[in-house]
Design a protein around this motif. Sequence first.
Motif, PDB file in Angstrom:
ATOM      1  N   ASP A 150      22.360  -2.289  15.076  1.00 37.44           N
ATOM      2  CA  ASP A 150      21.603  -3.219  14.227  1.00 37.44           C
ATOM      3  C   ASP A 150      22.240  -3.333  12.845  1.00 37.44           C
ATOM      4  O   ASP A 150      22.348  -4.425  12.290  1.00 37.44           O
TER       5      ASP A 150
ATOM      6  N   TYR B  51      25.610  -5.280  13.262  1.00 37.67           N
ATOM      7  CA  TYR B  51      25.385  -6.696  13.556  1.00 37.67           C
ATOM      8  C   TYR B  51      24.580  -7.402  12.464  1.00 37.67           C
ATOM      9  O   TYR B  51      24.452  -8.618  12.473  1.00 37.67           O
TER      10      TYR B  51
ATOM     11  N   THR C 297      21.325  -6.957  11.972  1.00 37.75           N
ATOM     12  CA  THR C 297      20.000  -7.287  12.499  1.00 37.75           C
ATOM     13  C   THR C 297      19.003  -6.168  12.230  1.00 37.75           C
ATOM     14  O   THR C 297      17.947  -6.118  12.836  1.00 37.75           O
ATOM     15  N   SER C 298      19.352  -5.259  11.323  1.00 34.54           N
ATOM     16  CA  SER C 298      18.485  -4.124  11.031  1.00 34.54           C
ATOM     17  C   SER C 298      17.164  -4.605  10.456  1.00 34.54           C
ATOM     18  O   SER C 298      17.128  -5.489   9.608  1.00 34.54           O
ATOM     19  N   THR C 299      16.085  -3.990  10.937  1.00 35.87           N
ATOM     20  CA  THR C 299      14.746  -4.347  10.444  1.00 35.87           C
ATOM     21  C   THR C 299      14.151  -3.210   9.626  1.00 35.87           C
ATOM     22  O   THR C 299      12.947  -3.118   9.485  1.00 35.87           O
TER      23      THR C 299
ATOM     24  N   LYS D  37      22.535  -6.302  22.391  1.00 37.48           N
ATOM     25  CA  LYS D  37      22.211  -6.885  21.094  1.00 37.48           C
ATOM     26  C   LYS D  37      23.242  -7.922  20.624  1.00 37.48           C
ATOM     27  O   LYS D  37      23.079  -8.496  19.552  1.00 37.48           O
TER      28      LYS D  37
ATOM     29  N   PRO E 107      25.047 -11.359  20.050  1.00 41.24           N
ATOM     30  CA  PRO E 107      24.489 -12.717  19.968  1.00 41.24           C
ATOM     31  C   PRO E 107      24.838 -13.571  21.179  1.00 41.24           C
ATOM     32  O   PRO E 107      25.823 -13.309  21.874  1.00 41.24           O
TER      33      PRO E 107
END
Length: 200
Positions: free
Chosen positions: A41, A44, A46-48, A183, A185
């Motif tokens: 994450d 990429y 896309t870490s939350t 993960k 895209p």
Amino acid sequence: MLKKTAQVLTLMTLFAFAACVTVNIYFPAAQVEKAAEDIVDDVYGTSTQDPAQTNGDSSSLPSFLAMLTPSNAHAQSVTTSDIEGLKKSNSAIRGLKQSISATHQKLIPYYNAGNIGIDNKGLLKVKNKDGLNLSDKAKIRRLIAQDNKTRKELYAEVATSMNIPGSEIQKVTNIFTDVWQKKAPAGWWIQDASGNWKQK
């Protein structure tokens, strides 16, 4: 003589039994998967992770490293050298992740163009060279070699941080491979276990 033969047979039987005993080594699959998800994450983008948890520190460790505190470590007793080793390993993981992230940014155009993909060993591979000039081909080869070397080091370091023996690193690699591909895209190329390439 008969008694001595019986003793020898008994000893041989005991040795044979001992040789057949299988030792089950605990493999922390859930922790490895969490580590892989946190790292992928971050790479990429896309870490939350909650910004409040990082206290504004962009170099903070992935949240999985919090699981590696002495109370959750797999060893029965934790020594000072264990804690120092863990800090060193965490620092190494952070550095490897940052290196992969930097290389990843340079590779994004080649992922998007379909020139490179993620193989079934968690590494990058040239998928095709369409539209690439000599300079681009050399650049991709260099970046992929650098990235793949760092990925292998990362898998080994994650294993070390969790006290996973070297013989089990392939399991760590397999988990990371699955997460990198899952993960990735849409539109990127990934290779399945049979060696076939498909576009997400």
